[in-house]
Structure formats: C-alpha cells, structure tokens
Design a protein around this motif. Sequence first.
Motif, short mmCIF file in Angstrom:
data_model
loop_
_atom_site.label_atom_id
_atom_site.label_comp_id
_atom_site.label_asym_id
_atom_site.label_seq_id
_atom_site.Cartn_x
_atom_site.Cartn_y
_atom_site.Cartn_z
N SER A 39 -25.02 -4.45 14.02
CA SER A 39 -25.13 -5.88 13.39
C SER A 39 -24.82 -5.77 12.11
CB SER A 39 -26.49 -6.28 13.66
OG SER A 39 -27.55 -5.77 12.76
N THR A 40 -24.86 -6.94 11.61
CA THR A 40 -24.60 -7.12 10.10
C THR A 40 -26.25 -7.12 9.59
OG1 THR A 40 -25.08 -9.55 10.14
CG2 THR A 40 -22.56 -8.61 10.01
N PRO A 41 -26.34 -7.09 8.25
CA PRO A 41 -27.68 -6.97 7.67
C PRO A 41 -28.45 -8.20 7.96
CG PRO A 41 -26.07 -6.13 5.74
CD PRO A 41 -25.11 -6.71 6.95
N GLY A 94 -21.08 -11.72 15.23
CA GLY A 94 -19.58 -12.26 15.00
C GLY A 94 -18.32 -11.39 15.00
N GLY A 95 -17.42 -11.79 14.90
CA GLY A 95 -16.19 -10.77 15.07
C GLY A 95 -16.27 -9.55 13.99
N SER A 96 -16.96 -9.45 12.99
CA SER A 96 -17.11 -8.53 12.12
C SER A 96 -17.97 -7.52 12.73
CB SER A 96 -17.96 -8.81 10.70
OG SER A 96 -17.07 -9.77 10.14
N THR A 97 -18.91 -7.73 13.37
CA THR A 97 -19.91 -6.72 13.99
C THR A 97 -19.12 -6.18 15.23
OG1 THR A 97 -21.60 -7.82 13.51
CG2 THR A 97 -21.94 -6.07 15.15
N PRO A 116 -21.58 -11.69 21.63
CA PRO A 116 -21.17 -12.73 20.71
C PRO A 116 -22.09 -13.60 20.25
CG PRO A 116 -19.40 -12.60 22.42
CD PRO A 116 -20.72 -11.86 22.85
N THR A 117 -22.06 -14.18 18.92
CA THR A 117 -22.93 -14.98 18.33
C THR A 117 -22.11 -15.99 17.38
OG1 THR A 117 -23.57 -13.71 16.31
CG2 THR A 117 -25.34 -13.56 18.31
N THR A 118 -20.89 -15.91 17.46
CA THR A 118 -19.80 -17.03 17.09
C THR A 118 -18.70 -16.90 17.91
OG1 THR A 118 -18.15 -15.54 15.88
CG2 THR A 118 -20.31 -16.02 14.87
N TYR A 119 -17.75 -17.98 17.60
CA TYR A 119 -16.84 -18.25 18.53
C TYR A 119 -15.35 -17.65 18.02
CZ TYR A 119 -20.44 -21.75 19.14
OH TYR A 119 -21.54 -22.52 19.33
N MET A 124 -12.83 -10.39 23.50
CA MET A 124 -11.99 -10.56 24.70
C MET A 124 -10.53 -10.05 24.49
SD MET A 124 -13.08 -11.79 27.52
CE MET A 124 -15.03 -11.85 27.66
N THR A 125 -10.21 -9.62 23.41
CA THR A 125 -9.12 -8.89 22.92
C THR A 125 -8.91 -7.32 22.99
OG1 THR A 125 -8.94 -8.83 20.36
CG2 THR A 125 -8.92 -10.93 21.48
N THR A 126 -7.77 -6.49 22.77
CA THR A 126 -7.63 -5.25 22.63
C THR A 126 -7.10 -5.12 21.02
OG1 THR A 126 -5.38 -5.44 23.42
CG2 THR A 126 -7.07 -4.87 25.23
P1 NAD Z 1 -18.42 -12.76 11.05
O1 NAD Z 1 -18.69 -11.93 12.16
O2 NAD Z 1 -17.97 -12.31 9.72
O3 NAD Z 1 -19.68 -13.67 10.73
C1 NAD Z 1 -19.91 -14.37 9.55
C2 NAD Z 1 -21.46 -14.19 9.12
O4 NAD Z 1 -22.36 -15.19 10.13
C3 NAD Z 1 -22.20 -12.80 9.42
O5 NAD Z 1 -22.91 -12.57 8.32
C4 NAD Z 1 -22.95 -12.83 10.59
O6 NAD Z 1 -24.16 -11.97 10.34
C5 NAD Z 1 -23.30 -14.26 10.69
N1 NAD Z 1 -23.60 -14.71 12.07
C6 NAD Z 1 -23.07 -14.57 13.00
N2 NAD Z 1 -23.65 -15.18 13.88
C7 NAD Z 1 -24.55 -15.91 13.70
C8 NAD Z 1 -25.33 -16.78 14.23
N3 NAD Z 1 -25.45 -17.16 15.46
N4 NAD Z 1 -26.42 -17.35 13.54
C9 NAD Z 1 -26.52 -17.03 12.22
N5 NAD Z 1 -25.63 -16.29 11.47
C10 NAD Z 1 -24.70 -15.60 12.11
O7 NAD Z 1 -17.45 -14.01 11.25
P2 NAD Z 1 -16.42 -14.46 12.49
O8 NAD Z 1 -15.72 -15.47 12.07
O9 NAD Z 1 -17.40 -14.27 13.81
O10 NAD Z 1 -15.48 -12.99 12.67
C11 NAD Z 1 -14.69 -13.00 11.65
C12 NAD Z 1 -13.91 -11.44 11.76
O11 NAD Z 1 -13.71 -11.07 13.27
C13 NAD Z 1 -12.82 -11.17 10.75
O12 NAD Z 1 -12.89 -10.09 10.27
C14 NAD Z 1 -11.62 -11.25 11.96
O13 NAD Z 1 -10.47 -10.70 11.52
C15 NAD Z 1 -12.15 -10.68 13.25
N6 NAD Z 1 -11.75 -11.20 14.44
C16 NAD Z 1 -11.02 -10.48 15.21
C17 NAD Z 1 -10.40 -10.55 16.48
C18 NAD Z 1 -9.82 -9.67 17.36
O14 NAD Z 1 -9.35 -10.02 18.19
N7 NAD Z 1 -9.59 -8.49 16.72
C19 NAD Z 1 -10.33 -11.92 16.90
C20 NAD Z 1 -11.11 -12.84 15.89
C21 NAD Z 1 -11.66 -12.57 14.75
#
Ligand code: NAD
Length: 352
Positions: A39-41, A94-97, A116-119, A124-126
Amino acid sequence: MHDFVLQMRMPRVVFGAGSLKQVRHEVELIGAERALVLSTPGQKALAERVVGLLGPHAAGVFSAAAMHVPVETVNAAEDVVQSVDANCLVAIGGGSTTGLAKALALDSGVPVIAIPTTYAGSEMTTMYGLTEGGAKRTGRDAAVLPRSVIYDPELSLGLPFTVTVVSAINAIAHAAEGLYAPDGNPVIDLFAEEGIRKCAAALPRLQRDPRDLGARGDALVGAWMCGTVMGSVTVGLHHKLCHTLGGSFGLPHAELHTVVLPHALAYNAPAVPEAMRKIAAALQASSAPAGVFDLAARHGAATSLQAIGMQRADLDRAADLAMQSQYPNPRPLERAPLRELLQRAWEGARPD
Ligand code: NAD
C-alpha cells in the motif's frame, strides 16, 4: 469493419460491496501460502485490515508504495519479499500501488492480487513502469497482469470527490483511445462505450453524495471496462502525450489526463468521426472533445495545463518531445498542430 485478432487476457474478477473479505479465498485459489500486502503510507490502515482478513496467509505489510514506481522503492520491497518469504503480493490502492506489485512481479513472477481503490485501471493491463534516475521505463509483459482482481466499491466511498472526477476521466481516456485503436475490435468497442457511459453517469451522482454506494459500484464497473480496453489495444496520441508531459514536467497523472483528453480527441476527431460519435453518445453530449471538457468543468476539475502547474515557457520543448517518437495514431503527428494543441490545453480553451 476492418480485420481483427482478439485475444483478451483478463484476470479473474471478483466484484461486490464487501468483497474485500474474499481476499483469503483468492490467495488460497492461486495456491499461495504467504502474501505480502502492499500500500501507500496513506492506506497503511487498510493494508493492516487485509492482513487481518488473510489470517495465517499474511506475510506482512510493505506500505511505502509511491507515485511513478521509483526503483529504490522496488528494491526495498524486493528485500521485504525475500525476508518474509512471500509467494504472493496483494496490492491494495491506486495505480501507484498496483504499479509497485507489477514491478515486483516482472522479475520474480510472484503472482499479484490487485484490490483497486481508484479508477486508474492498471490492474487490467500488462503495462508496467519504473522510474530510475528521473527517467520512466515502460513496457508490456504478461507476467505483471494480476491473477485476480477484487473490486469492492465500499473501498472507494472515502475517495475525495476531486480525486474521483479526475480518476474517472483517466479511465474514460483509456476507453476513448480504444475506440480508434488500430487493433480495436467490436467487443472492445462495447466495453469502451459502456465503460465511458458508466464512469460519466456516476459523476453527477457522486457529486451529490460521494458515499453513494450504487454510484461507486457503477464507476468501478466502468473503470474495469475502460481498463480492459487499454489492456487489449495500442493507445495513441492522448496516452503518449500524457506520458511525455507527466515524465518531463512532473505533472500529476490523473489531472493531466483530464486536461489533455479533450484536446487529444479534438486533434484526432477529423480522422475518426465514428469513434467520436460513439464517445459523444456515451457522454450524452453533442461532441466528444467538448463533452469531456464539460464533464471535467461541471465537476470542478482543472481544465488547463496552467492550472496543474505547467509553465508556458515549456510548451515548445513539450512539442519537440512529443514529436520524438512516432506511433500509430489516426491523424499523423505534425509539430505545428501539436504545438497548437498544447497551447489550447495550457490555456484551457474549450474545444468545439
Ligand atoms: P495513486 O495510486 O498515485 O493514488 C493517489 C493517492 O490516493 C495515493 O496516496 C493513494 O494512497 C490515495 N488513494 C487511493 N485510493 C484511495 C481511496 N479510495 N481513498 C482515499 N485515498 C486513496 O493514483 P492513481 O491515479 O490511481 O494511479 C496513478 C498511477 O498509476 C500513475 O503512476 C500511472 O502511471 C499508473 N497507471 C498505470 C497504468 C498501467 O496500465 N500500467 C494504468 C493507469 C495508471
């Protein structure tokens, strides 16, 4: 209709309010005994909750996932995987984790379960990405695709509305580019149209009540569909431009996608009218570029590169960088119109 080859690689999907509690079952299904939770911090407490649900299968928590998957973080996590003898990764966030889990799986082949907790749709990707010395290395590898994905809409109830909007439009961007991808097909088109429709329709409901569980569920299904599209096709101008701008100027990921998408669509619109018609219909708008712009503006998102921290002085360099790599795109890449696109995106001009 053009010829196509369809080979969908999809993780197993477990969807439902409260489905987080299936995590132990999912670990057992893949035959793993010891799962390290990532997870993130900021989401460490949630990761601890997963540890509780995993019971004897929990190997520990690594809660230092960070934006852009820095190689130092991957190395530190790799050490923990070894020291706790983990044979499975559970990425919650989210995508970072998810990105950290993918980077770990790339070298080791350790299976990933994503929650996943974001959109963002990365689950779903490689595609994977790693940042080393300021440069982001990206690629595709089947080894990084999660084995199983748990979509639990309860986990996004607390996602701030400002983040919700840009994250949903990030998802819409994946689907929009799928509708004009050179390797698209009729099944992917269905996913893309419905994914856009669900994400866009959820936003006004979530603006009224960010804790509307039904709307959270719709947005999450939409994000799953949009992520599936990106996992199956070659993306074009929009994603390449966001990759360049994000990497070179440190702009925030989902916010950047939200600002750029209307302008990337306006650039491509003359070449792919049918795709634009489908996007507009899914948005219930009369035009795809303006429809995305209005969706963002109506829900309070930033609509200019200026507002998300880009300097006007960097626009020429951004145009040069954007011209450096050529890739499939419906309309050929030319510097002058690309520079114009960037200017309009920087100013936040509404496309027609
Ligand atoms: P993120 O994962 O960086 O999340 C942003 C912040 O929101 C983090 O601090 C996280 O802990 C927090 N957070 C996440 N879900 C939460 C929730 N439900 N409630 C409260 N806080 C929450 O942001 P993101 O937009 O999900 O992901 C972006 C990253 O994902 C980018 O680095 C991008 O390059 C990557 N990404 C990769 C692909 C791929 O196919 N490889 C696709 C899309 C995005």
